[in-house]
Motif scaffolding. Structure first.
Motif, short mmCIF file in Angstrom:
data_model
loop_
_atom_site.label_atom_id
_atom_site.label_comp_id
_atom_site.label_asym_id
_atom_site.label_seq_id
_atom_site.Cartn_x
_atom_site.Cartn_y
_atom_site.Cartn_z
N UNK A 160 0.80 -1.22 0.00
CA UNK A 160 0.00 0.00 0.00
C UNK A 160 0.84 1.28 0.00
N UNK A 161 2.09 1.19 0.41
CA UNK A 161 2.95 2.37 0.36
C UNK A 161 3.13 2.89 -1.06
N UNK A 162 3.17 1.98 -2.01
CA UNK A 162 3.41 2.39 -3.39
C UNK A 162 4.85 2.77 -3.65
N UNK A 163 5.75 2.35 -2.76
CA UNK A 163 7.16 2.66 -2.91
C UNK A 163 7.87 1.58 -3.74
N UNK A 164 9.04 1.93 -4.25
CA UNK A 164 9.93 0.92 -4.83
C UNK A 164 10.37 -0.02 -3.71
#
Length: 239
Positions: A160-164
């Motif tokens: 859910x962070x949407x980070x790499x």
């Protein structure tokens, strides 16, 4: 006063810093990792001890043994360089070695290096973050202390962070990692970048997707040392 200098050597012969080279040249004892490039080892002109650990090899030196060796050399009044592959701050167990040195009153200096994730994206003209698709980056390991990846991380939070997401030491347990990411909502089409033996003559880099990553690893016979990057930034990779 004895001193421990922990140096990140990067991956190949070109990514160690000038400060790192200077520390090696001034050392009285060097304890070096398994993957240090021969050209860097050639800079060593003092006593050199191989303390390299090999993944899943029960017969190599343990971290406890390395810590004890650091203490032994420091108690001899030596200027000790602990030469590590990559960067001193990323899954390098640096804190344990700093604590060992401090336990005998030694001075400690850390000299950063280039970590494999930075090297990998640089080699494909990319980046770990991109303000259009990835506002941050998370580093995880595929080989945790308790070796139970299903409960070691909040997989829902990672997705859910949407980070790499950068995974070190993750080839062996990639089936678990892939399944957890998919289970918690990551798209099967999410780009994946894999770099094996970076900055060596055996270097190989592959671009795939989360859905196909296991097939890629099996078909290409990818093994450690490898770094895996998952996220939209991998889509821009020139492989």
């Amino acid at each position: 006063m004895s001193e421990l200098i922990i140096v990140g050597a990067g991956l190949g012969a070109q990514s160690i810093t000038l400060a790192g080279i200077e520390a090696i040249r001034r050392a009285e004892v060097v304890l070096y990792d398994r993957l240090i490039h021969p050209a860097i080892c050639a800079q060593i002109s003092c006593e050199a001890l191989d303390v390299g650990k090999r993944p899943y090899d029960a017969h190599c030196r343990t971290q406890v043994q390395i810590n004890a060796l650091i203490i032994e050399q420091l108690q001899r009044g030596k200027r000790v360089v602990r030469l590590k592959g990559g960067d001193t701050s990323v899954f390098a167990r640096t804190v344990e070695e700093v604590e060992a040195a401090r336990s005998v009153g030694a001075r400690v200096t850390l000299i950063p290096g280039v970590t494999s994730a930075s090297s990998l994206v640089a080699r494909v003209q990319g980046a770990l973050t991109d303000r259009r698709s990835a506002a941050g980056v998370v580093f995880i390991t595929g080989h945790t202390k308790v070796d139970n990846l299903e409960t070691s991380y909040r997989w829902d939070a990672l997705v859910n962070l949407g980070f790499t997401i950068v995974i070190y030491m993750g080839v062996r347990n990639m089936p678990v990692i892939r399944n957890q990411l998919l289970k918690h909502g990551m798209a099967a089409t999410t780009p994946v970048l894999i770099g094996q033996s970076l900055e060596t003559e055996q270097e190989r880099i592959f671009s795939t997707t989360l859905d196909e990553v296991l097939s890629c690893i099996a078909d290409r016979q990818i093994s450690h040392p490898a770094t895996i990057i998952i996220g939209e930034v991998a889509k821009l990779a020139e492989v």
